[in-house]
Design an enzyme around this catalytic site. Structure first.
Site, short mmCIF file in Angstrom:
data_model
loop_
_atom_site.label_atom_id
_atom_site.label_comp_id
_atom_site.label_asym_id
_atom_site.label_seq_id
_atom_site.Cartn_x
_atom_site.Cartn_y
_atom_site.Cartn_z
N LYS A 116 13.49 37.07 60.99
CA LYS A 116 13.11 37.20 59.59
C LYS A 116 11.69 37.71 59.40
O LYS A 116 11.42 38.49 58.49
CB LYS A 116 13.29 35.85 58.88
CG LYS A 116 14.76 35.47 58.68
CD LYS A 116 14.88 34.15 57.96
CE LYS A 116 16.30 33.87 57.53
NZ LYS A 116 17.27 33.87 58.61
N GLU A 200 7.45 31.18 52.46
CA GLU A 200 7.70 31.98 51.27
C GLU A 200 7.42 31.16 50.02
O GLU A 200 7.56 29.93 50.03
CB GLU A 200 9.16 32.45 51.20
CG GLU A 200 9.57 33.45 52.24
CD GLU A 200 11.05 33.80 52.10
OE1 GLU A 200 11.76 33.12 51.33
OE2 GLU A 200 11.47 34.76 52.75
N ARG A 297 26.55 42.80 59.56
CA ARG A 297 27.97 42.58 59.83
C ARG A 297 28.73 42.60 58.51
O ARG A 297 28.13 42.72 57.43
CB ARG A 297 28.18 41.23 60.51
CG ARG A 297 27.56 40.08 59.70
CD ARG A 297 27.92 38.73 60.24
NE ARG A 297 27.13 37.64 59.67
CZ ARG A 297 27.32 37.09 58.48
NH1 ARG A 297 28.31 37.54 57.71
NH2 ARG A 297 26.57 36.10 58.04
#
Length: 626
Positions: A116, A200, A297
């Protein structure tokens, strides 16, 4: 076009891929573990290969066995589905190195989006808006605390290698930060082998918006619009829909354009999803939607995109993997109507969403919406894998139409004896805030028991259900259901009833009226299955306990509490006498023997030594001697 395909997955997604492959004339190869030897995907494929024991780490997560199975069966390509090895760059490389076609993005793209912190830096460089936060290498408590203080609380601590809702902690105040960080790091190290985190800004009214993107090997990349996945429980998606409610053309243009930028930044090929978090406190606006992560995916929720665009995304995957260009240009892709998907899980919302395992003796879909499933009546929900039973996908001209279709379908869906979240889904779809499109990821948590507790059927519904099964009961049991057992003060004894509803005695006054439930048409064994508000109830003559306290009047031996089967003392077909020990259940550090309620024959035996069972799970059934 690829001519033969091995599917490195199981259950619903394996069946979904097989369906498209069969339509395209592609030979399919399934893989399976011990627990899946008789699974639906194994029977639907043209060929199947056993790859190991039941735990995923001993079968579906062993890439070498999957590649060997492809080589042995002559499969040209491997489709990973979702989960398991689908986002494992090393596995993708091994597939390609073996001379096979990998139906997915190139390994470099998977790696670029796999961590990430690195992915966010890459997105910043590509001018994709990202959530305010800290992505630095300095992972000391002091530095992380100072960064959290700078960003401003609340903040979200996230594992850089995280996914599936794991390795995430919300922190509302500075004094909570150190403990939350330590907890997050421990979970991250245990789940992903990497305890690094990023920080975050936590959005107080967050909506989860994601965009379906698709690229080919000719440099083309398109989007297929957005989905809203804000209906979540503990970071797990429950209901997904497309398009996102309240998304105007300006916000849609901004978020879809950002998704295309993200895909181009990693030279993306195949199906992918770019996930964003939106601040919905004042509606959806393009300048308040930020990149969160990319899933390299096919997503679980891809059917809602297929419904509104008319595109078969699995077919596109296979065509792109075969070297073909994308079938449509961006200007040829349009939104048609509204689609909503609900994930039907084998779990019990009233007991904290505990998984419910066992044999699906009854599984009857209404047939009014699309159903993607990997099980059928007679299949077993095992403790080894995700407990999803099916995905129900409704498509209508408008959002209200899709909601109504899905709720109507849930009103007829019948599942027994495995517990499900169908009633929870029914109530969530009927929630006023949801109906108005006032969504955020905290809605389910705020509603609490209003969503998780199944309301009991009405007297009129129980009257109808009783009438359905009484005709099959012996005279004595029918009289028990009709007679004074159900008498209540100042009531006419002729109308008093007593029945067993999911093993609990319920008294009611027989009445006729408008039914709020669906009674399954196939009553059997002196029982009726009643669907009320999406939840399935088993209605029988008034319960009669056996010596073990867990036998219903029809001979069903039910688990009185969650526990583990210590031993099974009988086999199917064995003659037994009243009071004879059938099996032993261990719960709360105590053992309880479950015994035969009467003389008869063991008709069904679904329990096995060592198995974990949930309360009221059917363990065995004794047919009464003539």
């Amino acid at each position: 076009m690829i001519q033969s395909l091995l599917i490195a997955n199981r259950g619903e997604i394996a069946c979904r891929i097989i369906r498209t492959a069969r339509r395209l004339g592609i030979r399919t190869v399934a893989v399976y573990s011990d627990a899946d030897a008789h699974a639906l995907h194994v029977r639907q494929a043209d060929e199947a290969v056993h790859i190991g024991k039941s735990p995923a780490r001993a079968s579906y997560l062993i890439g070498e066995r999957i590649i060997a199975a492809a080589t042995e069966t002559g499969a040209e390509a491997i489709h990973p589905g979702y989960g398991f090895l689908s986002e494992n760059a090393d596995f993708a490389e091994a597939v390609i190195a073996a001379g096979l076609i990998w139906v997915g993005p190139n390994p470099d793209s998977i790696r670029a989006m796999g961590l990430k912190d690195a992915a966010k830096k890459l997105m910043q460089d590509a001018r994709v808006p990202v959530t305010p936060g800290y992505l630095g290498e300095d992972q000391s408590l002091d530095r992380l605390q100072r960064e959290a203080d700078r960003i401003g609380y609340p903040v979200l601590i996230k594992a850089v290698a995280g996914g599936g809702g794991k390795g995430m902690r919300r922190v509302d105040a500075a004094q909570q930060f150190a403990d939350a960080l330590a907890s997050c790091q421990r979970e991250a190290a245990s789940s992903f082998g990497d305890d690094r985190v990023l920080i975050e800004k936590y959005i107080l009214a967050p909506r989860h918006i994601e965009v379906q993107v698709f690229g080919d090997t000719h440099g083309n990349i398109v989007h297929l619009f957005e989905r809203d996945c804000s209906m979540q429980r503990r970071h797990q998606k429950v209901i997904e829909e497309a398009p996102a409610p309240g998304m105007d053309k300006h916000a849609r243009s901004a978020v879809c354009e950002a998704a295309i930028k993200a895909a181009r930044a990693v030279n993306y090929v195949g199906a992918g999803t770019v996930e964003f978090i939106a601040d919905a406190s004042q509606g959806l606006h393009g300048d308040r939607i930020w990149f969160m992560e990319m899933n390299t995916r096919l997503q679980v929720e891809h059917p809602v995109t297929e419904a509104i665009t008319g595109v078969d995304l699995v077919e596109w995957q296979l065509r792109v993997a075969s070297g073909e260009p994308l079938p449509l240009r961006q200007e040829e892709i349009a939104i048609n109507g509204h689609a909503i998907e609900a994930r039907l899980y084998a779990e019990d919302p009233a007991r904290g969403f505990l998984p419910s395992t066992g044999k699906l003796e009854t599984l009857d879909f209404a047939g009014t919406v699309r159903v993607d499933t990997g099980v059928e009546a007679g299949s077993t929900i095992s403790p080894f894998y995700d407990p999803m039973i099916a995905k129900l996908i409704a498509h209508g001209a408008h959002r209200d139409d899709a909601i109504a279709l899905l709720r109507a379908d849930l009103s007829y869906l019948t599942v027994w004896p495995v517990r499900t979240n169908a009633g929870f889904l029914f109530r969530l779809l009927g929630d006023e805030g949801f109906a108005l499109g006032q969504l955020d990821t905290g809605l389910i948590e705020r509603r609490g028991e209003a969503l998780t507790v199944d309301p009991l059927p009405t007297a009129a519904d129980l009257t109808c259900a009783t009438a359905r099964f009484e005709q099959d009961l012996p005279d004595s049991a029918a009289a028990m259901a009709r007679g004074l057992e159900g008498f209540r003060l100042n009531r006419d004894p002729a109308t008093g009833r007593a029945v067993s509803v999911n093993g609990e005695r319920v008294t009611f006054e027989a009445e006729r009226g408008v039914l709020a439930s669906h009674v399954h048409p196939h009553a059997r064994d002196g029982a009726a299955l009643l669907v009320h508000g999406g939840a399935t109830f088993r209605v029988t003559a008034d319960r009669t306990d056996g010596a073990g306290g867990a036998a219903a009047g029809d001979g069903s031996i039910l688990a009185p509490m969650p526990g583990r089967i210590v031993s099974v003392e009988v086999v199917e077909g064995q003659a037994v006498t009243a009071g004879q020990k059938l099996l032993v259940l261990e719960a709360m550090k105590m053992e309880q023997a479950l015994t035969a309620p009467f003389d008869g024959t063991v008709e069904t035996l679904s329990a096995a030594p060592g198995a974990q069972v949930q309360v009221d799970m059917l363990l065995a059934k004794v047919a009464k001697a003539e």
